[in-house]
Design a protein around this motif. Structure first.
Motif, PDB file in Angstrom:
ATOM      1  N   MET A   1       0.848  -1.196   0.000  1.00 13.38           N
ATOM      2  CA  MET A   1       0.000   0.000   0.000  1.00 13.38           C
ATOM      3  C   MET A   1       0.881   1.242   0.000  1.00 13.38           C
ATOM      4  SD  MET A   1      -2.801   1.247   2.842  1.00 13.38           S
ATOM      5  CE  MET A   1      -3.549  -0.371   2.882  1.00 13.38           C
ATOM      6  N   ASN A   2       0.584   2.193  -0.864  1.00 14.09           N
ATOM      7  CA  ASN A   2       1.339   3.431  -0.903  1.00 14.09           C
ATOM      8  C   ASN A   2       1.099   4.249   0.355  1.00 14.09           C
ATOM      9  OD1 ASN A   2       2.299   2.799  -3.467  1.00 14.09           O
ATOM     10  ND2 ASN A   2       0.565   3.794  -4.482  1.00 14.09           N
ATOM     11  N   GLN A   3       2.171   4.928   0.802  1.00 14.84           N
ATOM     12  CA  GLN A   3       2.048   5.772   1.974  1.00 14.84           C
ATOM     13  C   GLN A   3       1.270   7.035   1.643  1.00 14.84           C
ATOM     14  OE1 GLN A   3       3.162   5.034   5.078  1.00 14.84           O
ATOM     15  NE2 GLN A   3       2.168   6.913   5.788  1.00 14.84           N
ATOM     16  N   ARG A   4       0.201   7.329   2.404  1.00 14.47           N
ATOM     17  CA  ARG A   4      -0.558   8.555   2.184  1.00 14.47           C
ATOM     18  C   ARG A   4       0.169   9.731   2.804  1.00 14.47           C
ATOM     19  NH1 ARG A   4      -2.961   3.767   0.738  1.00 14.47           N
ATOM     20  NH2 ARG A   4      -4.896   4.183  -0.384  1.00 14.47           N
ATOM     21  N   ILE A   5       0.063  10.887   2.152  1.00 16.85           N
ATOM     22  CA  ILE A   5       0.719  12.086   2.638  1.00 16.85           C
ATOM     23  C   ILE A   5      -0.322  13.146   2.964  1.00 16.85           C
ATOM     24  CG2 ILE A   5       2.812  11.620   1.315  1.00 16.85           C
ATOM     25  CD1 ILE A   5       1.882  13.642  -0.745  1.00 16.85           C
ATOM     26  N   ALA A   6       0.106  14.167   3.708  1.00 15.97           N
ATOM     27  CA  ALA A   6      -0.808  15.267   4.026  1.00 15.97           C
ATOM     28  C   ALA A   6      -1.085  16.083   2.767  1.00 15.97           C
ATOM     29  CB  ALA A   6      -0.204  16.153   5.112  1.00 15.97           C
ATOM     30  N   PRO A   7      -2.323  16.480   2.532  1.00 17.08           N
ATOM     31  CA  PRO A   7      -2.652  17.257   1.331  1.00 17.08           C
ATOM     32  C   PRO A   7      -2.062  18.652   1.381  1.00 17.08           C
ATOM     33  CG  PRO A   7      -4.566  17.077   2.769  1.00 17.08           C
ATOM     34  CD  PRO A   7      -3.517  16.179   3.344  1.00 17.08           C
ATOM     35  N   GLY A   8      -1.664  19.150   0.210  1.00 13.65           N
ATOM     36  CA  GLY A   8      -1.129  20.498   0.085  1.00 13.65           C
ATOM     37  C   GLY A   8      -2.102  21.415  -0.619  1.00 13.65           C
ATOM     38  N   PRO A   9      -1.645  22.599  -1.049  1.00 16.18           N
ATOM     39  CA  PRO A   9      -2.545  23.572  -1.688  1.00 16.18           C
ATOM     40  C   PRO A   9      -3.253  23.031  -2.926  1.00 16.18           C
ATOM     41  CG  PRO A   9      -0.480  24.605  -1.060  1.00 16.18           C
ATOM     42  CD  PRO A   9      -0.290  23.145  -0.826  1.00 16.18           C
ATOM     43  N   LEU A 238      -7.699  11.114  -5.012  1.00 18.61           N
ATOM     44  CA  LEU A 238      -7.241  11.817  -3.819  1.00 18.61           C
ATOM     45  C   LEU A 238      -7.116  10.866  -2.633  1.00 18.61           C
ATOM     46  CD1 LEU A 238      -9.316  15.139  -4.002  1.00 18.61           C
ATOM     47  CD2 LEU A 238      -6.832  14.936  -4.188  1.00 18.61           C
ATOM     48  N   LEU A 239      -8.087   9.961  -2.483  1.00 18.88           N
ATOM     49  CA  LEU A 239      -8.054   9.024  -1.360  1.00 18.88           C
ATOM     50  C   LEU A 239      -6.857   8.080  -1.431  1.00 18.88           C
ATOM     51  CD1 LEU A 239     -11.752   7.891  -0.737  1.00 18.88           C
ATOM     52  CD2 LEU A 239     -10.365   9.451   0.630  1.00 18.88           C
ATOM     53  N   THR A 240      -6.409   7.762  -2.659  1.00 20.95           N
ATOM     54  CA  THR A 240      -5.262   6.859  -2.784  1.00 20.95           C
ATOM     55  C   THR A 240      -3.935   7.571  -2.529  1.00 20.95           C
ATOM     56  OG1 THR A 240      -4.995   7.277  -5.172  1.00 20.95           O
ATOM     57  CG2 THR A 240      -6.470   5.473  -4.510  1.00 20.95           C
ATOM     58  N   ARG A 241      -3.921   8.894  -2.516  1.00 17.46           N
ATOM     59  CA  ARG A 241      -2.670   9.646  -2.413  1.00 17.46           C
ATOM     60  C   ARG A 241      -2.513  10.389  -1.082  1.00 17.46           C
ATOM     61  NH1 ARG A 241       1.354  11.369  -5.663  1.00 17.46           N
ATOM     62  NH2 ARG A 241       2.272  13.425  -5.277  1.00 17.46           N
ATOM     63  N   TYR A 242      -3.623  10.888  -0.531  1.00 22.19           N
ATOM     64  CA  TYR A 242      -3.546  11.756   0.643  1.00 22.19           C
ATOM     65  C   TYR A 242      -4.267  11.140   1.843  1.00 22.19           C
ATOM     66  CZ  TYR A 242      -2.133  15.186  -2.859  1.00 22.19           C
ATOM     67  OH  TYR A 242      -1.489  15.836  -3.876  1.00 22.19           O
ATOM     68  N   ARG A 246      -8.007  14.281   6.570  1.00 23.49           N
ATOM     69  CA  ARG A 246      -7.872  15.709   6.282  1.00 23.49           C
ATOM     70  C   ARG A 246      -8.808  16.120   5.141  1.00 23.49           C
ATOM     71  NH1 ARG A 246      -2.802  17.566   8.160  1.00 23.49           N
ATOM     72  NH2 ARG A 246      -2.287  16.368  10.022  1.00 23.49           N
ATOM     73  N   LEU A 247      -8.896  15.270   4.115  1.00 22.60           N
ATOM     74  CA  LEU A 247      -9.743  15.584   2.965  1.00 22.60           C
ATOM     75  C   LEU A 247     -11.220  15.557   3.339  1.00 22.60           C
ATOM     76  CD1 LEU A 247      -7.911  13.440   0.269  1.00 22.60           C
ATOM     77  CD2 LEU A 247      -7.807  15.921   0.521  1.00 22.60           C
ATOM     78  N   LEU A 248     -11.618  14.577   4.142  1.00 22.91           N
ATOM     79  CA  LEU A 248     -13.033  14.414   4.481  1.00 22.91           C
ATOM     80  C   LEU A 248     -13.541  15.591   5.303  1.00 22.91           C
ATOM     81  CD1 LEU A 248     -12.956  10.624   5.240  1.00 22.91           C
ATOM     82  CD2 LEU A 248     -14.318  11.711   3.465  1.00 22.91           C
ATOM     83  N   VAL A 249     -12.750  16.065   6.249  1.00 21.79           N
ATOM     84  CA  VAL A 249     -13.206  17.193   7.050  1.00 21.79           C
ATOM     85  C   VAL A 249     -13.244  18.457   6.196  1.00 21.79           C
ATOM     86  CG1 VAL A 249     -12.772  18.555   9.122  1.00 21.79           C
ATOM     87  CG2 VAL A 249     -12.363  16.108   9.151  1.00 21.79           C
ATOM     88  N   PHE A 250     -12.300  18.594   5.271  1.00 19.94           N
ATOM     89  CA  PHE A 250     -12.320  19.739   4.373  1.00 19.94           C
ATOM     90  C   PHE A 250     -13.589  19.760   3.523  1.00 19.94           C
ATOM     91  CE2 PHE A 250      -9.778  23.179   2.839  1.00 19.94           C
ATOM     92  CZ  PHE A 250     -10.147  23.382   1.513  1.00 19.94           C
ATOM     93  N   SER A 251     -14.173  18.598   3.290  1.00 18.24           N
ATOM     94  CA  SER A 251     -15.384  18.522   2.468  1.00 18.24           C
ATOM     95  C   SER A 251     -16.606  19.098   3.171  1.00 18.24           C
ATOM     96  CB  SER A 251     -15.666  17.076   2.062  1.00 18.24           C
ATOM     97  OG  SER A 251     -16.056  16.287   3.173  1.00 18.24           O
ATOM     98  N   PHE A 252     -16.450  19.577   4.412  1.00 14.05           N
ATOM     99  CA  PHE A 252     -17.557  20.290   5.054  1.00 14.05           C
ATOM    100  C   PHE A 252     -17.911  21.581   4.306  1.00 14.05           C
ATOM    101  CE2 PHE A 252     -16.602  18.047   9.181  1.00 14.05           C
ATOM    102  CZ  PHE A 252     -17.843  17.446   9.274  1.00 14.05           C
TER     103      PHE A 252
END
Length: 294
Positions: A1-9, A238-242, A246-252
């Protein structure tokens, strides 16, 4: 499994675009239900979306058949996805666009909690937890406000849809689906959900399709091409990379777009309580995305 990273700009910018797309889809759904029954509309959306995604996979040379252990969780993900959209389409026909989109987007709260307990590497820190709580408090404030009308059953269906959505996302991240392509994961969901919704529409005695107008056809094209195909491919990439939390909460942000579109295009009139709730949601997003101290 690829390591997920924190999303950037760049990832955040793509999420804002996706949130606006998903916020508008509630308007398209409600508009089209005047001429296409809700569950049948959901089935058409999934079925035709699956055709487009399959064509994309063939064009890109993406392998879809392999012994990768994804069949059983893929079928379950498709079933969960199908029931999610049954409740969305039926619920938005019963309540306002603004209320449905706000209820539906309790899903990131449930999902982040599920990921925290079931997926290693998706643990919440205290800031992320506080952000989720603040955003959830904002959503609850919006839920209990009945000044703009709505339907208790429609609101309840929105919550059920949120729970199915959260369960689907946690299942994807916690099983072999996390190791296959985003295209294959999406096809599982679209194909299985279509297979569920077409017979379900017949079983419940829906009226079917009436005389179709050009705006309804445009609304369906938006749902099938933009939402069910393009936006979902982008989301699963996005889910496979980050880091998904962090992404799900941003989707608010999506409820804010949805309410805005509901006000401008559907005549929804949220009260001042809703804007207070929106401020809580934005505050939650800020907390969640603050960089963690080393």
């Amino acid at each position: 499994m690829n390591q997920r990273i924190a999303p950037g700009p760049a990832a955040f910018g793509l999420m804002v675009l996706l949130c606006s797309i998903w916020g508008f889809q509630q308007v398209a759904m409600k508009f089209a239900t005047a001429e296409i029954s809700p569950i049948l509309q959901a089935g058409l959306r999934s079925g035709l979306g699956a055709v487009l995604v399959y064509a994309w996979a063939r064009w890109r040379g993406i392998a879809l058949v392999a012994r990768d252990g994804s069949l059983r969780p893929g079928l379950l993900a498709g079933l969960l996805f199908g029931f999610e959209f049954v409740f969305i389409f039926v619920g938005v026909d019963l309540t306002t666009v603004s209320r449905m989109v706000v209820f539906l987007y309790t899903a990131p709260c449930f999902t982040v909690l599920g990921l925290h307990f079931f997926v290693p590497g998706e643990r919440m820190g205290w800031r992320q937890g506080a952000g989720v709580l603040l955003a959830f408090a904002g959503l609850v404030t919006a839920f209990i406000d009945k000044a703009a009308g709505g339907s208790l059953l429609g609101d309840f269906f929105g919550v059920l849809a949120a729970l199915f959505w959260a369960a689907t996302t946690v299942l994807i991240r916690a099983t072999a689906l996390a190791r296959v392509t985003a295209t294959k994961v999406l096809l599982y969901q679209l194909v299985v959900s279509a297979a569920v919704m077409f017979p379900l529409s017949w079983l419940v005695g829906e009226r079917g399709i009436g005389v179709l107008s050009a705006p309804t056809l445009w609304a369906m094209a938006y749902q099938i091409v933009i939402v069910a195909c393009i936006s979902y491919l982008a989301w699963f990439w996005l889910l496979t990379r980050y880091l998904a939390g962090r992404l799900l909460v941003f989707s608010f942000l999506t409820p804010l777009f949805g309410v805005g579109f509901g006000m401008v295009l559907m005549g929804d009139q949220p009260s001042l309580h809703f804007f207070a709730a929106a401020a809580m949601v934005v505050g939650g997003i800020v907390l969640v995305n603050l960089p963690a101290r080393k």
